[in-house]
Motif scaffolding. Structure first.
Motif, PDB file in Angstrom:
ATOM      1  N   VAL A 324      14.905   1.485 -11.998  1.00 55.59           N
ATOM      2  CA  VAL A 324      13.897   0.669 -12.606  1.00 55.59           C
ATOM      3  C   VAL A 324      13.409   1.597 -13.796  1.00 55.59           C
ATOM      4  O   VAL A 324      13.096   1.006 -14.752  1.00 55.59           O
ATOM      5  N   ILE A 355      20.212  -5.618 -15.375  1.00 50.50           N
ATOM      6  CA  ILE A 355      19.230  -5.196 -14.399  1.00 50.50           C
ATOM      7  C   ILE A 355      19.962  -5.415 -13.016  1.00 50.50           C
ATOM      8  O   ILE A 355      21.094  -5.948 -12.759  1.00 50.50           O
ATOM      9  N   HIS A 359      15.061  -4.563  -9.566  1.00 51.10           N
ATOM     10  CA  HIS A 359      14.028  -4.898 -10.577  1.00 51.10           C
ATOM     11  C   HIS A 359      13.271  -6.248 -10.260  1.00 51.10           C
ATOM     12  O   HIS A 359      12.514  -6.590 -11.081  1.00 51.10           O
ATOM     13  N   LEU A 365       8.814  -6.557 -14.159  1.00 50.88           N
ATOM     14  CA  LEU A 365      10.033  -6.829 -15.246  1.00 50.88           C
ATOM     15  C   LEU A 365       9.606  -7.598 -16.404  1.00 50.88           C
ATOM     16  O   LEU A 365       9.924  -7.525 -17.561  1.00 50.88           O
TER      17      LEU A 365
END
Length: 513
Positions: A324, A355, A359, A365
């Motif tokens: 992340v 991703i 995430h 996000l």
């Protein structure tokens, strides 16, 4: 790969785990050795009790034979012939110390007193009328005797075993176990004394065995702590081996922890040093082959190892929870690189970024995407988030809110490597996606494998029915390009149009197109 999402462990935790890795095998080994020693001692005392019963039965067999031979003489005068018969049994029968005759419950003739001896007989002294464990007699008052009594009407014959033989057997039959001979309420220990108290209860490997032929029993056992003493005497080599394997396990555990935590430390260091750089691979339109966007791929520019392949560090980053912040740094660096050149993009230039499930645990996000799009003039670029299937994304309330907020922000969602993951169809059902990216393994089979081509056609047909855009990855030949274009595939991506390149090379190629 033995990593946790919490990152590397603290030194104290690692040392604690190492210590436990040393102690647990040692503790387990000691427990196993203890149980084995306990079982061995139980078997030993059981065999000891059996041997003691066998020895005492043998002694009593001789007294029984002596009494049987003498019983017909009971009631006759205690003359010379009777006295000789009594003494003959003492001489001829092993373990027999004295013989006696009785008439009408009165002893009148004994081998101990030269013949005539008068003493009353109390049958209740004898267990089952047969055996009496005595503290002694008038001749040897402090020496135990085991008296066997045989009767027939008024006749009675007695044969006794000296306590010396009994005590000797109790002492010599076993080197480790303690033995007790019990006859009725009386018992004899290795000290040669007859006791009328409750017999001892042994703390270790207690065994009780009754004779099947005579009315007595044998108790065998060992005092408390004997298991440890036995282990100390018999298992020193095994103890050393257990300690060796415990230390070996600790060293191995410490090595594993260093091995597992070191790459995570290196990823954290690289993240702080901005060593993760974006590489760009063009995406072209299926009909015109004009550049429509690019996919941003993460590369690790290691100061010593050079460019590290993504398959070597991306799974590690996902497993350690660093994917992340690494993706966030990649998006910021991508925006900083591309924003000054965005005026050269065609309108709606697609920028794809991968991703993972990590995430989708919260709404952070959305803020990352908002920050990315803010670097460009509205409408210049379209951000496409590509869902990889290395980790399953669960359809929770958080994920649904996340994808709804992303769509409201203008971000599009694509399923990467569609057709290869176990969750592709589940994503279509649970999430509002915009694109399907056909895995390169299906594209590579165009013109080679009919089954894979049918699967490819089915995916293209499915996307059309669901009104989804479709991107084909791994296009390397003109044949593949022509086939996909003929099937109406929206976008193409592969080495035929360009390899992943660093920013400067990508911008130069972009200017050329």
């Amino acid at each position: 790969m033995p990593l946790t999402v919490k990152g590397p462990r603290k030194p104290t935790t690692r040392y604690l785990i190492t210590a436990l890795s040393v102690l647990l095998p040692i503790l387990l080994g000691v427990v196993i050795l203890y149980l084995q020693a306990e079982r061995t001692l139980e078997q030993s005392t059981a065999q000891t009790a059996e041997e003691a019963v066998r020895q005492f039965d043998l002694m009593l067999d001789n007294t029984a034979l002596a009494a049987q031979d003498l019983l017909p003489l009971a009631g006759k005068d205690c003359d010379r012939s009777v006295k000789l018969a009594l003494r003959e049994q003492v001489t001829r029968r092993p373990f027999v110390r004295a013989t006696t005759l009785s008439w009408k419950r009165t002893i009148y003739c004994s081998s101990l007193f030269g013949g005539n001896y008068v003493s009353p007989v109390n049958p209740e002294d004898y267990v089952d009328g047969r055996l009496w464990l005595m503290k002694g007699n008038p001749v040897t008052p402090d020496t135990a005797l085991l008296v066997y009594r045989l009767t027939d009407g008024d006749q009675g014959a007695f044969a006794s075993i000296d306590g010396y033989h009994l005590t000797n057997a109790l002492r010599l039959i076993s080197r480790y176990a303690y033995l007790v001979l019990q006859v009725g309420p009386n018992w004899l220990g290795a000290d040669g004394k007859v006791h009328q108290t409750a017999p001892p209860v042994f703390a270790v490997a207690h065994q009780r065995l009754d004779s099947k032929r005579y009315v007595y029993s044998v108790e065998a056992g060992m005092p408390e702590g004997e298991v440890w003493r036995y282990m100390e005497a018999r298992y020193p080599a095994l103890f050393s081996l257990v300690v060796f394997f415990g230390v070996l396990a600790g060293v191995f555990a410490h090595w594993l922890q260093k091995r597992s935590s070191a790459p995570t430390h290196e990823l954290q260091r690289a993240l702080g040093a901005n060593e993760f750089v974006p590489y760009f691979q063009p995406v072209v339109r299926g009909d015109s082959l004009q550049w429509a966007g690019c996919e941003v791929l993460m590369r690790w520019n290691h100061p010593k190892e050079g460019l590290v392949r993504p398959d070597l560090f991306i799974p590690l980053a996902e497993h350690s929870g660093l994917i992340v912040p690494m993706t966030r740094a990649l998006m910021r660096r991508t925006a900083a690189c591309l924003a000054p050149h965005a005026d050269r993009f065609t309108s709606g230039f697609h920028i794809g970024i991968n991703i993972t499930a990590s995430h989708c645990h919260d709404m952070a996000l959305v803020d990352d995407c908002r920050e990315f799009l803010a670097a460009f003039t509205p409408g210049q670029v379209i951000l496409v988030l590509e869902l990889t299937e290395r980790e399953l994304i669960e359809p929770t309330d958080v994920t649904r809110q996340l994808f709804q907020a992303l769509h409201e922000l203008g971000v599009m969602i694509a399923i990467d490597d569609f057709g290869t993951g176990h969750s592709s169809l589940g994503y279509l059902r649970n999430f509002n996606v915009d694109y399907l990216k056909i895995d390169q393994s299906f594209v590579a089979m165009i013109g080679v494998d009919a089954l894979s081509r049918h699967i490819l056609d089915s995916i293209i047909e499915l996307s059309a029915k669901l009104d989804l855009g479709i991107v084909a990855e791994g296009v390397e030949t003109q044949e593949q390009c022509q086939y996909l274009a003929a099937q109406g595939v929206d976008f193409l991506q592969g080495y035929l149009f360009g390899r992943p390149e660093p920013f400067d090379a990508f911008i130069k190629s972009l200017h050329g197109h």
